[in-house]
Design an enzyme around this catalytic site. Structure first.
Site, PDB file in Angstrom:
ATOM      1  N   HIS A  78       0.874  -1.189   0.000  1.00 40.31           N
ATOM      2  CA  HIS A  78       0.000   0.000   0.000  1.00 40.31           C
ATOM      3  C   HIS A  78       0.903   1.229   0.000  1.00 40.31           C
ATOM      4  O   HIS A  78       1.646   1.463  -0.941  1.00 40.31           O
ATOM      5  CB  HIS A  78      -0.929  -0.125   1.217  1.00 40.31           C
ATOM      6  CG  HIS A  78      -2.003   0.903   1.332  1.00 40.31           C
ATOM      7  ND1 HIS A  78      -2.312   1.800   0.352  1.00 40.31           N
ATOM      8  CD2 HIS A  78      -2.871   1.186   2.369  1.00 40.31           C
ATOM      9  CE1 HIS A  78      -3.315   2.574   0.754  1.00 40.31           C
ATOM     10  NE2 HIS A  78      -3.658   2.225   1.981  1.00 40.31           N
TER      11      HIS A  78
ATOM     12  N   HIS B 109      -2.987  -2.184  -9.713  1.00 41.84           N
ATOM     13  CA  HIS B 109      -3.938  -1.590  -8.776  1.00 41.84           C
ATOM     14  C   HIS B 109      -5.200  -2.427  -8.767  1.00 41.84           C
ATOM     15  O   HIS B 109      -5.576  -2.987  -9.797  1.00 41.84           O
ATOM     16  CB  HIS B 109      -4.268  -0.148  -9.197  1.00 41.84           C
ATOM     17  CG  HIS B 109      -4.839   0.655  -8.083  1.00 41.84           C
ATOM     18  ND1 HIS B 109      -6.168   0.630  -7.764  1.00 41.84           N
ATOM     19  CD2 HIS B 109      -4.234   1.481  -7.203  1.00 41.84           C
ATOM     20  CE1 HIS B 109      -6.365   1.422  -6.726  1.00 41.84           C
ATOM     21  NE2 HIS B 109      -5.219   1.941  -6.355  1.00 41.84           N
TER      22      HIS B 109
ATOM     23  N   ASP C 282       2.466   5.446  -6.851  1.00 38.19           N
ATOM     24  CA  ASP C 282       3.740   5.282  -6.152  1.00 38.19           C
ATOM     25  C   ASP C 282       4.933   5.162  -7.087  1.00 38.19           C
ATOM     26  O   ASP C 282       6.069   5.258  -6.651  1.00 38.19           O
ATOM     27  CB  ASP C 282       3.681   4.040  -5.246  1.00 38.19           C
ATOM     28  CG  ASP C 282       2.703   4.232  -4.116  1.00 38.19           C
ATOM     29  OD1 ASP C 282       2.809   5.262  -3.451  1.00 38.19           O
ATOM     30  OD2 ASP C 282       1.834   3.374  -3.921  1.00 38.19           O
TER      31      ASP C 282
HETATM   32  N1  CMC Z   1       4.174  -6.884 -10.408  1.00 36.80           N
HETATM   33  C1  CMC Z   1       4.069  -8.096 -11.005  1.00 36.80           C
HETATM   34  N2  CMC Z   1       2.911  -8.761 -11.136  1.00 36.80           N
HETATM   35  C2  CMC Z   1       1.818  -8.169 -10.649  1.00 36.80           C
HETATM   36  C3  CMC Z   1       1.858  -6.916 -10.026  1.00 36.80           C
HETATM   37  C4  CMC Z   1       3.086  -6.266  -9.927  1.00 36.80           C
HETATM   38  N3  CMC Z   1       3.175  -5.066  -9.351  1.00 36.80           N
HETATM   39  N4  CMC Z   1       0.602  -6.574  -9.629  1.00 36.80           N
HETATM   40  C5  CMC Z   1      -0.176  -7.590  -9.993  1.00 36.80           C
HETATM   41  N5  CMC Z   1       0.551  -8.560 -10.617  1.00 36.80           N
HETATM   42  C6  CMC Z   1       0.062  -9.798 -11.209  1.00 36.80           C
HETATM   43  C7  CMC Z   1      -0.258 -10.828 -10.137  1.00 36.80           C
HETATM   44  O1  CMC Z   1       0.840 -11.645  -9.867  1.00 36.80           O
HETATM   45  C8  CMC Z   1      -1.397 -11.565 -10.802  1.00 36.80           C
HETATM   46  O2  CMC Z   1      -0.832 -12.414 -11.766  1.00 36.80           O
HETATM   47  P1  CMC Z   1      -1.487 -13.885 -12.075  1.00 36.80           P
HETATM   48  O3  CMC Z   1      -2.799 -13.608 -12.709  1.00 36.80           O
HETATM   49  O4  CMC Z   1      -0.495 -14.562 -12.964  1.00 36.80           O
HETATM   50  O5  CMC Z   1      -1.609 -14.565 -10.744  1.00 36.80           O
HETATM   51  C9  CMC Z   1      -2.157 -10.501 -11.561  1.00 36.80           C
HETATM   52  O6  CMC Z   1      -1.178  -9.490 -11.854  1.00 36.80           O
HETATM   53  C10 CMC Z   1      -3.318  -9.903 -10.799  1.00 36.80           C
HETATM   54  O7  CMC Z   1      -2.790  -9.305  -9.634  1.00 36.80           O
HETATM   55  P2  CMC Z   1      -3.430  -9.371  -8.190  1.00 36.80           P
HETATM   56  O8  CMC Z   1      -2.346  -9.670  -7.194  1.00 36.80           O
HETATM   57  O9  CMC Z   1      -4.638 -10.249  -8.203  1.00 36.80           O
HETATM   58  O10 CMC Z   1      -3.901  -7.882  -8.007  1.00 36.80           O
HETATM   59  P3  CMC Z   1      -4.437  -7.229  -6.666  1.00 36.80           P
HETATM   60  O11 CMC Z   1      -5.570  -6.366  -7.034  1.00 36.80           O
HETATM   61  O12 CMC Z   1      -4.698  -8.266  -5.627  1.00 36.80           O
HETATM   62  O13 CMC Z   1      -3.198  -6.371  -6.139  1.00 36.80           O
HETATM   63  C11 CMC Z   1      -1.690  -4.601  -5.841  1.00 36.80           C
HETATM   64  C12 CMC Z   1      -3.092  -5.003  -6.309  1.00 36.80           C
HETATM   65  C13 CMC Z   1      -1.576  -3.086  -5.909  1.00 36.80           C
HETATM   66  C14 CMC Z   1      -1.492  -5.048  -4.367  1.00 36.80           C
HETATM   67  C15 CMC Z   1      -0.654  -5.284  -6.752  1.00 36.80           C
HETATM   68  O14 CMC Z   1      -0.811  -4.829  -8.081  1.00 36.80           O
HETATM   69  C16 CMC Z   1       0.773  -5.041  -6.286  1.00 36.80           C
HETATM   70  O15 CMC Z   1       1.267  -5.801  -5.450  1.00 36.80           O
HETATM   71  N6  CMC Z   1       1.460  -3.982  -6.806  1.00 36.80           N
HETATM   72  C17 CMC Z   1       2.787  -3.638  -6.341  1.00 36.80           C
HETATM   73  C18 CMC Z   1       2.704  -2.839  -5.054  1.00 36.80           C
HETATM   74  C19 CMC Z   1       2.208  -1.435  -5.312  1.00 36.80           C
HETATM   75  O16 CMC Z   1       2.680  -0.746  -6.216  1.00 36.80           O
HETATM   76  N7  CMC Z   1       1.289  -0.998  -4.450  1.00 36.80           N
HETATM   77  C20 CMC Z   1       0.752   0.371  -4.512  1.00 36.80           C
HETATM   78  C21 CMC Z   1      -0.662   0.389  -4.959  1.00 36.80           C
HETATM   79  S1  CMC Z   1      -1.239   2.029  -5.430  1.00 36.80           S
HETATM   80  C22 CMC Z   1      -1.219   2.981  -4.002  1.00 36.80           C
HETATM   81  C23 CMC Z   1      -2.140   2.482  -2.965  1.00 36.80           C
HETATM   82  O17 CMC Z   1      -3.353   2.638  -3.092  1.00 36.80           O
HETATM   83  O18 CMC Z   1      -1.636   1.980  -1.975  1.00 36.80           O
END
Ligand code: CMC
Length: 486
Positions: free
Chosen positions: A300, A339, A395
């Site tokens: 986050h 996101h 971010d």
């Molecule tokens: N790098 C690599 N792969 C990713 C990433 C990433 N940053 N984000 C998502 N994926 C992949 C994930 O592995 C999954 O792949 P698969 O379908 O093969 O299993 C697919 O994309 C769907 O992702 P998810 O994990 O189901 O997505 P989510 O909605 O649960 O997670 C997130 C959202 C923001 C936690 C995630 O994208 C992430 O970990 N990003 C990196 C951390 C980050 O930048 N966080 C800041 C978010 S914006 C500011 C805020 O609001 O905090």
């Protein structure tokens, strides 16, 4: 939320358009659920009860009604809100109807905070009074300062921030519903507004203190004649200069725009924590401490810090393809990408890119920017990322700006949480004033052991316990050296 009408129907009846019909194939029972604002109440499903099937576990609670399972709230709305709207498919964000791009260009952070909390942009006198109130609630009690001072020099500034807010609860007993009754804020708008200006006022002071501890410098008293972000920079940076010292106005302006962009983002992890904790009617300082703790994590608000660590590890443009390969093999995470809601570029990241150039003009170009651009360009051309709709989020660029401005890495999440407090408070106020607050209490689906009888220790067989991740549990961490008998 209007409770949807739920009734049993037969299939021959013509259904109203704004409804869905759900048939429970276990029993043949059919219910009709009204759709309001494109949502249905999850409680409607608890009407669907069925006798236990042969061999079904008692813990499934089948006769007590169907449950909705949505770990991590992928598609469950927690509240009805009038504050912020995101269209994730179009990359659009607005607060109280105003697009974020317009606010970033024309508003100020404190004005946006007022808009979020009270619902309208302030008139000039309202704006002046609001600013005056916040800038005159920036002092932190002396004994709280001493407590903050006790934190170690290498404490993560978010730990200091969270601890200070948790402690502030003890410094405002008059603001505590545990002492003065559940309806403390329902009947006393002045008291609610006082806590709002106190929290916003003290946030920058506590943030600056968390920074001064690490550089082993005395705290600088706040200045109420400066703007919100100017005062933060002043308290962080003022040393032996004359008291007339003012931070560079271009940097104060850049920070102010960043604060607008971070002010609210509807039901993200930390704001939903604010709503969740606030639903118990605990005091707002404790709520802010809990919400800030949720923000601190690397998925986050800690992602801006993680982005810089990632770029530093990549080191140079030629290492980008190798890093992306590791991401695709799930050995690395591309921080600053992806996101839960946006399936398009986060609109805040577009504005931030422009702020970055403003800051680089003053502070010089951040050396990691070339790596950041090469990484972003390569990811946006790669099917792995585009097919998963992974785009840069807020971010991705903010960390580079903070680094160029000379903030230490672990201070970045503080620069996220300070402006986010206005969003937290807007939601806290909305919730308490809705007249519909009920304590947040999710249900669970129990998949553990069925009922069994206690076995005395002498009669137990030793069992190796394997966790869900396949690793063997180690029930203690005492070193062998300490277990040695004399
Ligand atoms: N790098 C690599 N792969 C990713 C990433 C990433 N940053 N984000 C998502 N994926 C992949 C994930 O592995 C999954 O792949 P698969 O379908 O093969 O299993 C697919 O994309 C769907 O992702 P998810 O994990 O189901 O997505 P989510 O909605 O649960 O997670 C997130 C959202 C923001 C936690 C995630 O994208 C992430 O970990 N990003 C990196 C951390 C980050 O930048 N966080 C800041 C978010 S914006 C500011 C805020 O609001 O905090």
């Amino acid at each position: 939320m209007a409770i949807a009408s739920v009734s049993s129907v037969t299939s021959s009846v013509v259904k109203p358009r704004n409804s869905i019909t759900v048939v429970d194939n276990r029993t043949g029972k059919s219910i009709e659920i009204e759709i309001t604002n494109n949502s249905i109440p999850a409680t409607a499903f608890s009407q669907l009860k069925a006798p236990y099937a042969d061999g079904e576990r008692a813990e499934n609670d089948t006769p007590y009604g169907l449950r909705i399972l949505d770990p991590s709230f992928i598609n469950t709305a927690m509240i009805q809100s009038e504050i912020t709207y995101i269209d994730g498919n179009k990359g659009f964000l607005m607060h109280r109807g105003y697009p974020i791009e317009q606010l970033a260009e024309k508003s100020s952070y404190l004005e946006t905070a007022y808009l979020l909390i009270y619902g309208e942009l302030p008139s000039k006198p309202q704006s002046d009074l609001w600013t005056w109130e916040i800038m005159h609630h920036t002092f932190v009690a002396d004994d709280l300062q001493q407590m903050i001072r006790q934190m170690r020099y290498d404490s993560h500034p978010m730990s200091v921030f969270i601890s200070a807010f948790a402690a502030m609860s003890a410094f405002a007993p008059e603001a505590n519903p545990s002492l003065h009754g559940n309806d403390l804020y329902i009947n006393n708008k002045a008291l609610m507004n006082k806590q709002i200006v106190r929290i916003l006022g003290k946030a920058t002071t506590v943030a600056a203190m968390a920074y001064r501890i690490r550089i082993n410098r005395p705290f600088t008293p706040p200045r109420s004649d400066l703007s919100y972000t100017e005062n933060l920079l002043y308290m962080m940076d003022h040393m032996a200069e004359p008291n007339s010292y003012r931070p560079d106005p271009r940097l104060a302006k850049a920070l102010d725009i960043l604060f607008i962009l971070h002010a609210d983002h509807e039901m993200n992890c930390s704001t939903s924590t604010m709503v969740h904790v606030g639903s118990s009617l605990v005091d707002p300082y404790s709520c802010v401490a809990a919400a800030s703790a949720a923000l601190y994590g690397p998925l986050h608000g800690g992602a801006n810090e993680a982005v810089i660590r990632m770029l530093t590890k990549i080191g140079s443009v030629e290492n980008v393809p190798g890093f992306l390969e590791a991401v695709k093999q799930k050995k690395e995470l591309l921080f600053g990408f992806g996101h839960r809601v946006y399936r398009e570029t986060d609109p805040r990241s577009k504005v931030i890119r422009e702020v970055a150039d403003m800051v680089f003009e003053v502070c010089g170009k951040e050396s990691l920017i070339d790596v950041a651009i090469a990484l972003k360009d390569a990811a946006l051309k790669d099917d792995y990322f585009t097919s998963r709709k992974l785009f840069p989020n807020v971010d991705y660029w903010s960390g580079l700006i903070y680094k160029a401005m000379g903030f230490p890495l672990d201070f970045f999440p503080v620069l996220f949480v300070v402006p986010r407090l206005s969003g937290y408070l807007a939601h806290w106020k909305q919730q308490l004033e809705s007249g519909k607050n009920k304590i947040s209490r999710p249900r669970q689906v129990y998949v553990g052991k069925s009922r069994r009888d206690y076995v005395p220790v002498e009669a137990r067989e030793e069992r190796t316990i394997t966790g869900q991740n396949g690793l063997t549990e180690i029930p203690h961490y005492i070193s062998k050296r300490r277990l040695t008998k004399i």
